[in-house]
Design an enzyme around this catalytic site. Structure first.
Site, mmCIF file in Angstrom:
data_model
loop_
_atom_site.group_PDB
_atom_site.id
_atom_site.type_symbol
_atom_site.label_atom_id
_atom_site.label_comp_id
_atom_site.label_asym_id
_atom_site.label_seq_id
_atom_site.Cartn_x
_atom_site.Cartn_y
_atom_site.Cartn_z
ATOM 1 N N HIS A 76 0.843 -1.185 0.000
ATOM 2 C CA HIS A 76 0.000 0.000 0.000
ATOM 3 C C HIS A 76 0.884 1.243 0.000
ATOM 4 O O HIS A 76 1.848 1.317 0.763
ATOM 5 C CB HIS A 76 -0.910 0.024 1.232
ATOM 6 C CG HIS A 76 -1.650 1.314 1.380
ATOM 7 N ND1 HIS A 76 -1.341 2.237 2.351
ATOM 8 C CD2 HIS A 76 -2.646 1.849 0.647
ATOM 9 C CE1 HIS A 76 -2.132 3.285 2.219
ATOM 10 N NE2 HIS A 76 -2.930 3.080 1.204
ATOM 11 N N SER A 77 0.581 2.209 -0.858
ATOM 12 C CA SER A 77 1.272 3.497 -0.907
ATOM 13 C C SER A 77 2.774 3.275 -1.085
ATOM 14 O O SER A 77 3.196 2.626 -2.044
ATOM 15 C CB SER A 77 0.929 4.303 0.350
ATOM 16 O OG SER A 77 1.374 5.630 0.240
ATOM 17 N N TYR A 78 3.599 3.769 -0.164
ATOM 18 C CA TYR A 78 5.049 3.564 -0.224
ATOM 19 C C TYR A 78 5.395 2.071 -0.261
ATOM 20 O O TYR A 78 6.406 1.674 -0.842
ATOM 21 C CB TYR A 78 5.701 4.248 0.988
ATOM 22 C CG TYR A 78 7.105 3.800 1.298
ATOM 23 C CD1 TYR A 78 8.180 4.237 0.533
ATOM 24 C CD2 TYR A 78 7.357 2.944 2.368
ATOM 25 C CE1 TYR A 78 9.477 3.827 0.829
ATOM 26 C CE2 TYR A 78 8.647 2.541 2.674
ATOM 27 C CZ TYR A 78 9.702 2.981 1.891
ATOM 28 O OH TYR A 78 10.975 2.571 2.183
#
Length: 161
Positions: A76-78
């Site tokens: 998720h995300s980074y």
């Protein structure tokens, strides 16, 4: 059933998957939610030397020590950057990569190349102003789409630099 390894993004920890893990487990899946060094309950380990390479090692070590095979690796995300690099190192352990609202780098790209120039400038400014030039304090939960009052109250104190 599958083994899901869920890799969180910036400012989070393995705790952020608390509402997801019961759903996967009730469907018969196994789930690991490692917390990356320097974040979440491991925030006390944060130093200027902690970075993407450390986080790649965190996840590859979790896969190795669990003897995990045919893993569904979710970032998720980074965490998207992390899983992309993990995939290069332990291809034989992976079944699928899932990018969940995540950064998707091309081979050789860094965070600064994947993220927008304005976004990088904002993070750099926050680090200079509030984080001794290297730590980036957490953003508001609404940046992640979390707006329900109870969820914000639960999430806010868990976010770390």
């Amino acid at each position: 059933m599958a083994l899901f390894v869920l890799v969180h993004g910036s400012w989070h920890g393995g705790w952020c998957w608390k509402k997801v893990t019961p759903l996967l487990r009730s469907a018969g899946h196994e789930v690991l939610t490692p917390t990356l060094t320097g974040l979440g309950e491991r925030a006390h380990l944060l130093t200027p030397d902690i970075g993407l390479d450390t986080h790649i090692q965190d996840v590859t070590a979790a896969l190795t020590y669990e003897d995990a095979r045919d893993v569904v690796l979710v970032g998720h995300s980074y965490g998207g950057l992390v899983i992309a690099c993990v995939a290069d190192r332990v291809t034989d352990r992976l079944g699928h990569l899932v990018y969940l609202d995540a950064l998707m780098p091309r081979p050789g790209e860094t965070l600064r190349e994947v993220f927008s120039a304005d976004g990088i400038a904002e993070l750099d400014a926050r680090a200079r102003e509030f984080g001794d030039g290297w730590r980036v304090p957490p953003l508001s939960p609404d940046i992640f789409g979390v707006t329900a009052e109870a969820d914000v109250a639960w999430m806010q104190p868990r976010l770390t630099d």
